[in-house]
Scaffold this motif. Sequence first.
Motif, PDB file in Angstrom:
ATOM      1  N   GLY A 144      -3.199 -52.582  13.008  1.00 51.70           N
ATOM      2  CA  GLY A 144      -3.688 -53.565  13.966  1.00 51.70           C
ATOM      3  C   GLY A 144      -4.921 -53.168  14.746  1.00 51.70           C
ATOM      4  O   GLY A 144      -5.333 -53.896  15.655  1.00 51.70           O
ATOM      5  N   VAL A 145      -5.537 -52.025  14.427  1.00 50.80           N
ATOM      6  CA  VAL A 145      -6.783 -51.650  15.094  1.00 50.80           C
ATOM      7  C   VAL A 145      -7.853 -52.700  14.778  1.00 50.80           C
ATOM      8  O   VAL A 145      -8.038 -53.090  13.621  1.00 50.80           O
ATOM      9  CB  VAL A 145      -7.250 -50.251  14.640  1.00 50.80           C
ATOM     10  N   HIS A 146      -8.559 -53.168  15.795  1.00 48.96           N
ATOM     11  CA  HIS A 146      -9.559 -54.216  15.593  1.00 48.96           C
ATOM     12  C   HIS A 146     -10.766 -53.665  14.850  1.00 48.96           C
ATOM     13  O   HIS A 146     -11.198 -52.525  15.097  1.00 48.96           O
ATOM     14  CB  HIS A 146     -10.010 -54.801  16.943  1.00 48.96           C
ATOM     15  N   PRO A 147     -11.355 -54.444  13.926  1.00 48.53           N
ATOM     16  CA  PRO A 147     -12.514 -53.950  13.174  1.00 48.53           C
ATOM     17  C   PRO A 147     -13.643 -53.407  14.033  1.00 48.53           C
ATOM     18  O   PRO A 147     -14.318 -52.438  13.652  1.00 48.53           O
ATOM     19  CB  PRO A 147     -12.957 -55.186  12.382  1.00 48.53           C
ATOM     20  N   SER A 148     -13.889 -53.995  15.191  1.00 47.60           N
ATOM     21  CA  SER A 148     -14.995 -53.554  16.047  1.00 47.60           C
ATOM     22  C   SER A 148     -14.799 -52.141  16.578  1.00 47.60           C
ATOM     23  O   SER A 148     -15.762 -51.500  17.004  1.00 47.60           O
ATOM     24  CB  SER A 148     -15.181 -54.527  17.210  1.00 47.60           C
ATOM     25  N   GLU A 149     -13.563 -51.641  16.566  1.00 51.91           N
ATOM     26  CA  GLU A 149     -13.312 -50.281  17.048  1.00 51.91           C
ATOM     27  C   GLU A 149     -13.761 -49.212  16.059  1.00 51.91           C
ATOM     28  O   GLU A 149     -13.862 -48.032  16.423  1.00 51.91           O
ATOM     29  CB  GLU A 149     -11.827 -50.108  17.365  1.00 51.91           C
TER      30      GLU A 149
END
Length: 272
Positions: A144-149
């Motif tokens: 679930g880590v957001h792509p922008s991270e």
Amino acid sequence: MKPNGIITLTTDFGFELGYVGQMKGEMLAINPKASLVDITHAVPPWDIPHASYIVERACPRFPEGSIHLVVVDPGVGTFRAELLVQTSYGWYIAPDNGVLAFLKENEIDGIWRLENPSLAASRVSRTFHGRDIFGPAAAHLSRGVHPSEFGGEHSKLVRLHGYEPNELDDELAGKIIAIDRFGNLITTLSAEDVHQFVMDEPHRKVRVKVGLRTLNFAGTFGDVPMGEALAYIGSGDRLEVAVNGGIAARTFSVKVGDAVSLIRLPLPDEDE
């Protein structure tokens, strides 16, 4: 769109020395609940066009929210970018070397570089980014880590040059992009390319040219006698060439990158 926990893997690693196992171990240490699905690890070494064809056909068939890890990376450790690409049906994680060239601009919802060291292995080898960068990124994304991270946005993908259809007069030239285990020749010419070429001049007969030979179209192998060559639209919606009961690559003495063309035959009065 949320990740569904499925991560597919396509590489040229083979299985002999456990490279796939190392990559999977790193990923499962991050997300033990991930479902890892092997598409293939038998891509011919460094064969980017072959890998691109495989993932183009296989990955969109997976459920929405799947993550597709593609590591065929002859430029590992150099300045090519490492990318996360979002589409409407899932994500791709791969080097920016042309392996994702099949994705059209209107299919891409976002591209990010993999730059965040906290989302990679604690020690990164310059020669094994599949294990140390791409694999961990896929596992973190599946949690679930957001792509922008992962890093900054990237403008566009590297494309495969020399593999676009090239039309000149009465010939549409393509190339062999892959040869399957049966020796069938899979080309860069799509079913749409074939249809358009035929419909441009529907009164002209069209044949397929391989080397110095021309072939008729057929629907499937059994439509021609045993040992006879044929051209057809394969299950991957591309023009293919085969020999019924034989090995087309051997029959025609061709390899990946060689030419296969559509040609329009002259009308009867054009021969006079």
